[in-house]
Design a protein around this motif. Structure first.
Motif, mmCIF file in Angstrom:
data_model
loop_
_atom_site.group_PDB
_atom_site.id
_atom_site.type_symbol
_atom_site.label_atom_id
_atom_site.label_comp_id
_atom_site.label_asym_id
_atom_site.label_seq_id
_atom_site.Cartn_x
_atom_site.Cartn_y
_atom_site.Cartn_z
ATOM 1 N N ALA A 193 3.546 5.709 -5.020
ATOM 2 C CA ALA A 193 3.410 6.174 -6.817
ATOM 3 C C ALA A 193 2.056 6.969 -7.510
ATOM 4 N N GLY A 194 1.352 7.528 -6.457
ATOM 5 C CA GLY A 194 0.993 8.409 -6.430
ATOM 6 C C GLY A 194 -0.609 7.721 -7.188
ATOM 7 N N LYS A 195 -1.074 6.345 -6.736
ATOM 8 C CA LYS A 195 -2.387 5.727 -7.791
ATOM 9 C C LYS A 195 -3.127 5.633 -6.275
ATOM 10 N N ASP A 196 -4.399 5.251 -6.521
ATOM 11 C CA ASP A 196 -5.757 6.277 -5.805
ATOM 12 C C ASP A 196 -6.050 4.395 -5.294
ATOM 13 N N LEU A 197 -7.037 4.381 -4.459
ATOM 14 C CA LEU A 197 -6.947 3.038 -3.708
ATOM 15 C C LEU A 197 -7.624 2.306 -4.231
ATOM 16 N N VAL A 210 0.563 -1.460 -0.059
ATOM 17 C CA VAL A 210 0.183 -0.031 -0.048
ATOM 18 C C VAL A 210 1.108 1.058 -0.191
ATOM 19 N N LYS A 211 2.150 1.434 0.529
ATOM 20 C CA LYS A 211 2.874 3.035 1.363
ATOM 21 C C LYS A 211 3.601 3.023 -0.629
ATOM 22 N N ALA A 212 4.076 1.848 -1.049
ATOM 23 C CA ALA A 212 3.769 1.567 -2.649
ATOM 24 C C ALA A 212 3.687 2.250 -3.481
ATOM 25 N N GLY A 213 2.186 1.911 -3.286
ATOM 26 C CA GLY A 213 1.164 2.255 -4.184
ATOM 27 C C GLY A 213 1.446 3.718 -4.353
ATOM 28 N N GLU A 220 -4.479 4.820 6.741
ATOM 29 C CA GLU A 220 -3.585 4.773 7.104
ATOM 30 C C GLU A 220 -1.980 5.612 7.022
ATOM 31 N N VAL A 221 -1.563 5.256 5.792
ATOM 32 C CA VAL A 221 -0.985 5.643 4.846
ATOM 33 C C VAL A 221 -1.442 7.703 4.485
ATOM 34 N N THR A 222 -2.474 7.903 4.086
ATOM 35 C CA THR A 222 -2.098 8.830 3.948
ATOM 36 C C THR A 222 -2.521 9.701 4.678
ATOM 37 N N GLN A 223 -4.340 9.767 5.266
ATOM 38 C CA GLN A 223 -4.313 10.896 6.176
ATOM 39 C C GLN A 223 -5.368 10.439 7.788
ATOM 40 N N PHE A 224 -5.429 9.098 7.811
ATOM 41 C CA PHE A 224 -6.235 8.686 9.469
ATOM 42 C C PHE A 224 -5.553 7.418 9.621
ATOM 43 N N ARG A 225 -4.644 8.351 10.749
ATOM 44 C CA ARG A 225 -3.797 8.175 11.750
ATOM 45 C C ARG A 225 -4.916 6.751 12.684
#
Length: 320
Positions: A257-261, A251-254, A296-301
């Motif tokens: 790389a700027g990929k969406d969910l 998920v972190k790699a995606g 978690e990786v993008t915006q919600f701890r």
């Protein structure tokens, strides 16, 4: 040719599972069912403790029947390893003197218990057999603790410990220090896919290290067979750890790389399927797991609340 749409969550899962009741010591038993949620039993000098209750009071009756085959001592304590409905809604069947949970678990029940109950019942029809037997409302702890507490069942010490966040923020393990037997709840799974929809991916590996540091001789995972040797315990810890780490890395790699969910989900599903696709509830868990990890990786701890509506919306987006 278009692929058929997957049935929502575990709606296709209709086969009954074979139950095992495994003796780990004179004081400890594991109730397991081929990857369905496990229940732990501790028998002290004067009382019985049940760890995780099954999903409905009717389903809990089978646990009680097995307990009564080995002891007639009263069932005084129910321990909730965490707040998920499939673990707690059978509690009333045991008529315990006390329902015990971490304060974090109590807070989660206050915050999201009702929504989670509706969400889980919608996902897992077979696991909520005789759902009409569940009393109205929620299963409320009568005792809470922070960090750790000890209970003495006569001479037998039973420790309830929060070793860190992982499956949820409230995860509690039950530890018999003299016998080195651990009941992990869903912090550890064995040949079963970790559900991580309410997880802390960053914290979970350290929590598994904290479990390993206790050097359990036997461990009852949240799902899967009881692990009855230090070697099998290590295997269960390693499998859970690698699943969490592999999914988090993908998920972190995606995201990097700027990929969406949607794209991250498809990539991660394909990668994980090769190694873990044979584990039970893999197809069920992956949309929830990847969505939470992406959050978690993008915006919600902290995990967002799952509702029955959000479940369906997410499923349709990723699997529709």
């Amino acid at each position: 040719m278009t692929q058929p749409t997957k049935q929502f969550a575990s709606h296709a899962d209709v086969e009954e599972k074979q139950v095992s009741f495994v003796k780990l010591s004179d004081n400890a038993y594991a109730y397991t069912a081929e990857g369905d949620p496990n229940t732990g039993i501790v028998i002290g000098d004067d009382a019985v403790m049940v760890i995780d209750t099954q999903a409905t009071p009717v389903m809990a009756q089978d646990v009680i029947r097995r307990i009564r085959e080995v002891t007639d001592k009263p069932i005084k304590y129910v321990v909730l390893s965490h707040y998920h409905a499939v673990r707690v809604l059978g509690a009333s069947a045991y008529q315990p003197e006390h329902v015990i949970a971490s304060r974090d678990t109590y807070d989660l029940i206050v915050e999201r218990g009702e929504q989670d109950k509706a969400s889980e019942i919608g996902r897992f029809p077979r696991l909520f057999r005789n759902v009409e037997s569940v009393p109205a409302g929620l299963t409320w702890p009568t005792l809470t603790f922070q960090g750790s507490m000890s209970l003495w069942l006569g001479q037998l010490e039973v420790q309830l410990i929060q070793l860190g966040r992982g499956h949820t923020k409230g995860d509690t393990v039950v530890w018999l220090p003299e016998q080195k037997i651990l009941f992990s709840g869903d912090l550890v799974e064995f040949d079963a896919t970790p559900y991580a929809g309410d997880a802390y991916f960053t914290d979970w590996p350290q929590t598994l290290d904290n479990i390993a540091a206790l050097k359990p001789a036997a461990l009852v995972p949240g799902r899967g067979a009881a692990l009855t040797t230090p070697e099998s315990v290590a295997q269960g810890l390693a499998g859970t750890r690698s699943f969490i780490a592999d999914l988090h890395a993908s998920v972190k790699a995606g995201v990097a790389a700027g990929k969406d969910l949607n794209a991250v989900y498809k990539d991660t599903f394909a990668t994980m399927k090769q190694k873990y696709g044979h584990w039970v509830i893999f197809d069920h868990c992956m949309p929830f797991d990847v969505t939470r990890c992406y959050d978690e990786v993008t915006q919600f701890r902290d995990p967002r609340i799952w509702t029955a509506e959000r479940d369906q919306e997410m499923w349709n987006t990723l699997e529709g």
